[in-house]
Motif scaffolding. Structure first.
Motif, short mmCIF file in Angstrom:
data_model
loop_
_atom_site.label_atom_id
_atom_site.label_comp_id
_atom_site.label_asym_id
_atom_site.label_seq_id
_atom_site.Cartn_x
_atom_site.Cartn_y
_atom_site.Cartn_z
N ARG A 127 0.77 -1.30 -0.05
CA ARG A 127 -0.02 -0.12 -0.13
C ARG A 127 0.94 1.27 -0.06
NH1 ARG A 127 -3.36 3.31 3.68
NH2 ARG A 127 -5.33 3.94 2.47
N ALA A 128 2.02 1.18 0.60
CA ALA A 128 3.00 2.29 0.79
C ALA A 128 3.62 2.58 -0.52
CB ALA A 128 3.95 2.02 1.57
N ASP A 129 3.91 1.58 -1.10
CA ASP A 129 4.39 1.60 -2.71
C ASP A 129 3.45 2.41 -3.69
OD1 ASP A 129 6.79 0.38 -1.91
OD2 ASP A 129 6.38 -1.43 -2.64
N SER A 130 1.90 1.84 -3.38
CA SER A 130 1.13 2.22 -4.39
C SER A 130 0.84 3.82 -4.01
CB SER A 130 -0.07 1.42 -4.08
OG SER A 130 -1.18 1.93 -4.69
N LEU A 131 0.95 4.25 -2.70
CA LEU A 131 0.54 5.52 -2.43
C LEU A 131 1.92 6.45 -3.09
CD1 LEU A 131 -1.17 5.29 1.07
CD2 LEU A 131 -2.24 5.80 -0.94
N ASP A 132 3.04 6.03 -2.79
CA ASP A 132 4.20 6.68 -3.28
C ASP A 132 4.18 6.97 -4.80
OD1 ASP A 132 6.76 7.86 -2.59
OD2 ASP A 132 7.65 6.01 -3.76
N THR A 133 3.63 5.76 -5.60
CA THR A 133 3.60 6.00 -7.05
C THR A 133 2.33 7.05 -7.20
OG1 THR A 133 4.03 3.77 -7.35
CG2 THR A 133 2.84 4.92 -9.12
N GLN A 134 1.37 6.91 -6.72
CA GLN A 134 0.06 8.14 -6.73
C GLN A 134 0.63 9.47 -6.37
OE1 GLN A 134 -3.32 6.89 -4.57
NE2 GLN A 134 -3.77 5.29 -5.72
N LEU A 135 1.56 9.57 -5.20
CA LEU A 135 2.11 10.86 -4.84
C LEU A 135 3.02 11.39 -5.80
CD1 LEU A 135 2.46 13.07 -2.84
CD2 LEU A 135 4.49 11.46 -1.91
N HIS A 136 3.80 10.85 -6.59
CA HIS A 136 4.57 10.96 -7.59
C HIS A 136 3.72 11.47 -8.88
CE1 HIS A 136 8.44 10.26 -5.61
NE2 HIS A 136 8.27 9.10 -5.69
N GLU A 137 2.84 10.61 -9.05
CA GLU A 137 1.90 11.09 -10.06
C GLU A 137 1.26 12.40 -10.01
OE1 GLU A 137 -0.88 7.59 -10.63
OE2 GLU A 137 0.83 6.62 -11.62
N GLN A 138 0.71 12.72 -8.72
CA GLN A 138 -0.19 14.06 -8.38
C GLN A 138 1.04 15.18 -8.34
OE1 GLN A 138 -3.22 14.29 -7.87
NE2 GLN A 138 -3.76 12.26 -8.68
N LEU A 139 2.43 14.82 -7.90
CA LEU A 139 3.13 15.76 -8.01
C LEU A 139 3.62 16.37 -9.22
CD1 LEU A 139 5.73 14.73 -5.18
CD2 LEU A 139 4.33 16.55 -5.02
N ALA A 140 3.64 15.39 -10.07
CA ALA A 140 3.92 15.82 -11.73
C ALA A 140 2.72 16.68 -12.32
CB ALA A 140 4.16 14.54 -12.38
N LEU A 141 1.49 16.14 -11.78
CA LEU A 141 0.34 16.94 -12.10
C LEU A 141 0.13 18.40 -11.45
CD1 LEU A 141 -2.32 16.86 -13.75
CD2 LEU A 141 -3.66 15.83 -11.53
N VAL A 142 0.57 18.49 -10.54
CA VAL A 142 0.68 19.72 -9.68
C VAL A 142 1.73 20.46 -10.50
CG1 VAL A 142 1.33 20.87 -7.56
CG2 VAL A 142 -0.30 18.96 -7.66
N LYS A 143 2.81 20.10 -10.81
CA LYS A 143 3.92 21.00 -11.49
C LYS A 143 3.35 21.40 -12.93
CE LYS A 143 8.52 20.86 -12.77
NZ LYS A 143 9.96 19.85 -12.99
N SER A 144 2.60 20.36 -13.57
CA SER A 144 2.16 20.69 -14.83
C SER A 144 1.18 22.11 -14.80
CB SER A 144 1.65 19.47 -15.55
OG SER A 144 0.90 19.83 -16.75
#
Length: 112
Positions: free
Chosen positions: A64-81
């Motif tokens: 679950r932590a790995d999954s959430l970490d992946t989601q976090l990185h995706e969200q960070l990329a979206l926020v930056k965009s």
């Protein structure tokens, strides 16, 4: 403790104290030892089950932590965009504002 070492300890115990085997007090102790051993065996079985369930829970938590970490990185990329898009839109708005102000000043100049 391995089964072979347990067997060797039992063998040593029975060889070193053969006269106590026929003593009624000793047989009571052996029954107690047997029940103690059964209780220990039950505790070990419960401990093994607890360790297994904790390992499963840990594995699930890590997944679950790995999954959430992946989601976090995706969200960070979206926020930056989105931040870059907001900056671009703000810059475009400022350019449009300057053009409108220039046009308004030209209209004011015509009226004078």
């Amino acid at each position: 403790m391995s089964p072979s070492s347990l067997e060797s300890q039992i063998a040593e115990h029975s060889v070193s104290e053969p006269s106590e085997m026929h003593d009624p007090e000793t047989s009571g102790n052996l029954a107690l030892s047997s029940s103690d051993f059964s209780a220990l065996e039950d505790r070990v079985a419960r401990t093994v089950q607890l360790v297994k369930s904790e390992r499963q829970a840990r594995a699930a938590a890590e997944q679950r932590a790995d999954s959430l970490d992946t989601q976090l990185h995706e969200q960070l990329a979206l926020v930056k965009s989105m931040q870059e898009e907001v900056r671009a839109l703000n810059a475009e708005r400022d350019q449009v504002r300057q053009r409108v102000e220039r046009l308004l000043s030209q209209l004011d100049a015509l009226e004078v």
